[in-house]
Design a protein around this motif. Structure first.
Motif, PDB file in Angstrom:
ATOM      1  N   ILE A   1      24.913 114.479 -39.088  1.00 48.37           N
ATOM      2  CA  ILE A   1      23.581 114.460 -39.686  1.00 48.37           C
ATOM      3  C   ILE A   1      22.651 115.435 -38.966  1.00 48.37           C
ATOM      4  CG2 ILE A   1      21.504 113.050 -39.995  1.00 48.37           C
ATOM      5  CD1 ILE A   1      23.295 110.691 -40.639  1.00 48.37           C
ATOM      6  N   THR A   2      22.721 115.456 -37.633  1.00 44.89           N
ATOM      7  CA  THR A   2      21.865 116.373 -36.881  1.00 44.89           C
ATOM      8  C   THR A   2      22.232 117.824 -37.175  1.00 44.89           C
ATOM      9  OG1 THR A   2      21.666 114.707 -35.126  1.00 44.89           O
ATOM     10  CG2 THR A   2      21.004 116.967 -34.590  1.00 44.89           C
ATOM     11  N   GLY A   3      23.544 118.101 -37.255  1.00 41.97           N
ATOM     12  CA  GLY A   3      23.963 119.463 -37.600  1.00 41.97           C
ATOM     13  C   GLY A   3      23.532 119.849 -38.998  1.00 41.97           C
TER      14      GLY A   3
ATOM     15  N   THR B   1      12.756 105.829 -26.184  1.00 40.27           N
ATOM     16  CA  THR B   1      12.254 106.457 -27.409  1.00 40.27           C
ATOM     17  C   THR B   1      11.325 107.623 -27.079  1.00 40.27           C
ATOM     18  OG1 THR B   1      12.371 104.335 -28.569  1.00 40.27           O
ATOM     19  CG2 THR B   1      10.994 106.047 -29.549  1.00 40.27           C
ATOM     20  N   ILE B   2      10.439 107.403 -26.134  1.00 43.23           N
ATOM     21  CA  ILE B   2       9.513 108.471 -25.733  1.00 43.23           C
ATOM     22  C   ILE B   2      10.278 109.669 -25.192  1.00 43.23           C
ATOM     23  CG2 ILE B   2       7.718 109.083 -24.060  1.00 43.23           C
ATOM     24  CD1 ILE B   2       6.715 106.156 -24.317  1.00 43.23           C
ATOM     25  N   SER B   3      11.288 109.410 -24.361  1.00 40.94           N
ATOM     26  CA  SER B   3      12.036 110.518 -23.760  1.00 40.94           C
ATOM     27  C   SER B   3      12.780 111.323 -24.813  1.00 40.94           C
ATOM     28  CB  SER B   3      13.006 109.988 -22.701  1.00 40.94           C
ATOM     29  OG  SER B   3      14.017 109.189 -23.272  1.00 40.94           O
ATOM     30  N   VAL B   4      13.401 110.657 -25.797  1.00 33.98           N
ATOM     31  CA  VAL B   4      14.115 111.369 -26.857  1.00 33.98           C
ATOM     32  C   VAL B   4      13.150 112.191 -27.694  1.00 33.98           C
ATOM     33  CG1 VAL B   4      15.508 111.101 -28.950  1.00 33.98           C
ATOM     34  CG2 VAL B   4      15.988 109.687 -26.952  1.00 33.98           C
ATOM     35  N   PHE B   5      11.991 111.600 -28.005  1.00 31.28           N
ATOM     36  CA  PHE B   5      10.994 112.300 -28.823  1.00 31.28           C
ATOM     37  C   PHE B   5      10.496 113.564 -28.120  1.00 31.28           C
ATOM     38  CE2 PHE B   5       6.616 113.035 -30.201  1.00 31.28           C
ATOM     39  CZ  PHE B   5       6.782 113.086 -31.574  1.00 31.28           C
ATOM     40  N   LEU B   6      10.207 113.449 -26.828  1.00 34.27           N
ATOM     41  CA  LEU B   6       9.643 114.583 -26.099  1.00 34.27           C
ATOM     42  C   LEU B   6      10.664 115.690 -25.859  1.00 34.27           C
ATOM     43  CD1 LEU B   6       7.361 112.811 -23.457  1.00 34.27           C
ATOM     44  CD2 LEU B   6       6.682 113.984 -25.563  1.00 34.27           C
ATOM     45  N   MET B   7      11.960 115.348 -25.820  1.00 31.44           N
ATOM     46  CA  MET B   7      12.990 116.375 -25.629  1.00 31.44           C
ATOM     47  C   MET B   7      12.946 117.436 -26.720  1.00 31.44           C
ATOM     48  SD  MET B   7      16.448 114.421 -24.480  1.00 31.44           S
ATOM     49  CE  MET B   7      16.343 113.056 -23.333  1.00 31.44           C
TER      50      MET B   7
ATOM     51  N   VAL C   1      14.387 111.936 -35.809  1.00 34.02           N
ATOM     52  CA  VAL C   1      15.096 110.866 -36.519  1.00 34.02           C
ATOM     53  C   VAL C   1      15.646 109.843 -35.532  1.00 34.02           C
ATOM     54  CG1 VAL C   1      17.143 110.343 -37.917  1.00 34.02           C
ATOM     55  CG2 VAL C   1      15.668 112.266 -38.543  1.00 34.02           C
ATOM     56  N   ALA C   2      16.220 110.326 -34.428  1.00 33.38           N
ATOM     57  CA  ALA C   2      16.756 109.423 -33.410  1.00 33.38           C
ATOM     58  C   ALA C   2      15.664 108.536 -32.824  1.00 33.38           C
ATOM     59  CB  ALA C   2      17.436 110.229 -32.305  1.00 33.38           C
ATOM     60  N   SER C   3      14.473 109.110 -32.618  1.00 37.75           N
ATOM     61  CA  SER C   3      13.357 108.337 -32.074  1.00 37.75           C
ATOM     62  C   SER C   3      12.939 107.222 -33.024  1.00 37.75           C
ATOM     63  CB  SER C   3      12.161 109.262 -31.802  1.00 37.75           C
ATOM     64  OG  SER C   3      12.506 110.283 -30.899  1.00 37.75           O
ATOM     65  N   VAL C   4      12.858 107.532 -34.311  1.00 41.23           N
ATOM     66  CA  VAL C   4      12.479 106.526 -35.308  1.00 41.23           C
ATOM     67  C   VAL C   4      13.505 105.394 -35.348  1.00 41.23           C
ATOM     68  CG1 VAL C   4      12.152 106.106 -37.777  1.00 41.23           C
ATOM     69  CG2 VAL C   4      11.155 108.143 -36.713  1.00 41.23           C
TER      70      VAL C   4
END
Length: 366
Positions: free
Chosen positions: A326-328, A258-264, A343-346
């Motif tokens: 959704i991301t697009g 989760t941290i890695s996705v958020f920081l990206m 959103v992915a992190s949540v």
């Protein structure tokens, strides 16, 4: 499989320019692929349990190999979508039947390790797909169809090899009476089951399987936000500015993922970005999948192992259907792809909480 999936992603800006597409349209092209891929999971898993898993895998590989080649021949976006949908349908024949084969062939004590070795193909395929299309098209200026033509041939060959080389044990009703022992030496339990009692309702009603389904959905959603959109995100925005318990291991991996996705979403330092990508690959879907496949295999009804694994992958790949579009869409609306990573992190956080609430300590399936 993953090579044919990911050759499209670096080419999205090129294909979008040719067909005049928005980011939502490009996300739809990925989503339609994973829609058919997910829809056929359970039927192909059940079919493999009945007529033979090698045969189902071979037919699926031949279909998606042929349609991968046909992708390069598409002259309109509608034709491109239809062909990619067929590619997804062909790939859908793989997951349940293959992991049912490997789960039966690999000793239980080595199941997580064996599944991890199988899943290493995902890393090589993803990397190879990115490199192939980036090198041929983005760097050398070749037509975007070339990578599709190249990857189609080995795909068909591998499908034939699956059928010719692998051996398969057909499980018949009269062979169902088996016994297994708990890893700590508890008394054995009969695994003989009445076919009439095995249904999707019983699979989805199993607390441990349901917990696994929820967690894999959130994990794969985050994974496909990264796989689908990170190359475009970097090009368009960043250039501008050994545990015994699966639950304990999962609770270690998921917060880090989760941290890695958020920081990206907002790091601008190249070294830090690479570190986040490495962290996600060490803790995200690639690391989580072998643990979850072993978890599902231990808790699923033995007669319906292929069906249960297909249901697991169906729920998970539903995340891959939603994530690209959704991301697009969020990118088109907000003007930035960062919100998609948030959103992915949540969702990863929510999936971890749901798993913690539902999953019980591991026991052998009965």
């Amino acid at each position: 499989m993953y090579g044919t999936r990911t050759i499209f992603n670096p080419l999205m800006p090129v294909i979008g320019e040719q067909f005049g597409l928005s980011n939502a349209d490009l996300g739809l092209a990925n989503s339609i692929f994973f829609l058919t891929y997910a829809v056929v999971q359970i039927p192909f898993g059940a079919l493999g349990d009945k007529i033979g898993r090698r045969l189902v895998i071979m037919l699926g590989f031949i279909l998606f190999g042929a349609m991968t080649y046909a992708t390069g021949l598409a002259t309109t976006f509608v034709m491109f979508l239809i062909i990619r949908a067929l590619v997804g349908g062909g790939q859908g024949a793989y997951y349940g039947p293959q992991y049912a084969l490997s789960s039966e062939a690999i000793p239980t004590r080595n199941l997580t390790l064996g599944t991890a070795i199988i899943n290493s193909g995902m890393a090589f395929g993803t990397s190879g797909g990115y490199l192939l299309s980036s090198q041929l098209v983005l760097e050398n200026g070749q037509h975007w169809s070339r990578p599709f033509f190249i990857t189609a041939i080995p795909t068909i060959i591998v499908g034939i090899l699956f059928y010719v080389v692998l051996k398969e044990k057909i499980v018949r009703p009269e062979d169902q009476e088996k016994t297994v022992a708990e890893s700590k030496g508890e008394e054995t339990t009969s695994l003989a089951e009445d076919t009439s009692k095995i249904s999707l309702g019983s699979i989805f009603g199993n607390r441990n399987l349901l917990a696994a389904f929820i967690l894999v959905f959130t994990s794969i959603y985050a994974n496909f936000v990264i796989i689908t959109w990170l190359p475009t995100f970097l090009i368009e925005e960043m250039r501008a500015d050994k545990m015994r318990s699966s639950k304990k291991l999962i609770f270690t991996l998921m917060p880090l993922a989760t941290i890695s996705v958020f920081l990206m979403a907002f790091v601008t330092n190249r070294t830090l970005l690479i570190a986040m990508l490495i962290l996600y690959r060490l803790t995200g879907k690639l690391a989580l999948d072998p643990i979850m496949v072993a978890f599902v295999s231990r808790h699923a009804p033995r007669r319906a192992l292929g069906t249960a694994l297909s249901a697991y992958n169906f729920v998970g790949m539903s995340g891959s259907i939603l994530a690209p579009y959704i991301t697009g869409f969020l990118s088109d609306v907000s003007g930035s792809m960062q919100i998609g990573f948030y959103v992915a992190s949540v969702l990863l956080i929510l999936g971890t909480i749901a798993f913690a609430s539902l999953a019980r300590e591991e026991k052998q399936a009965v």
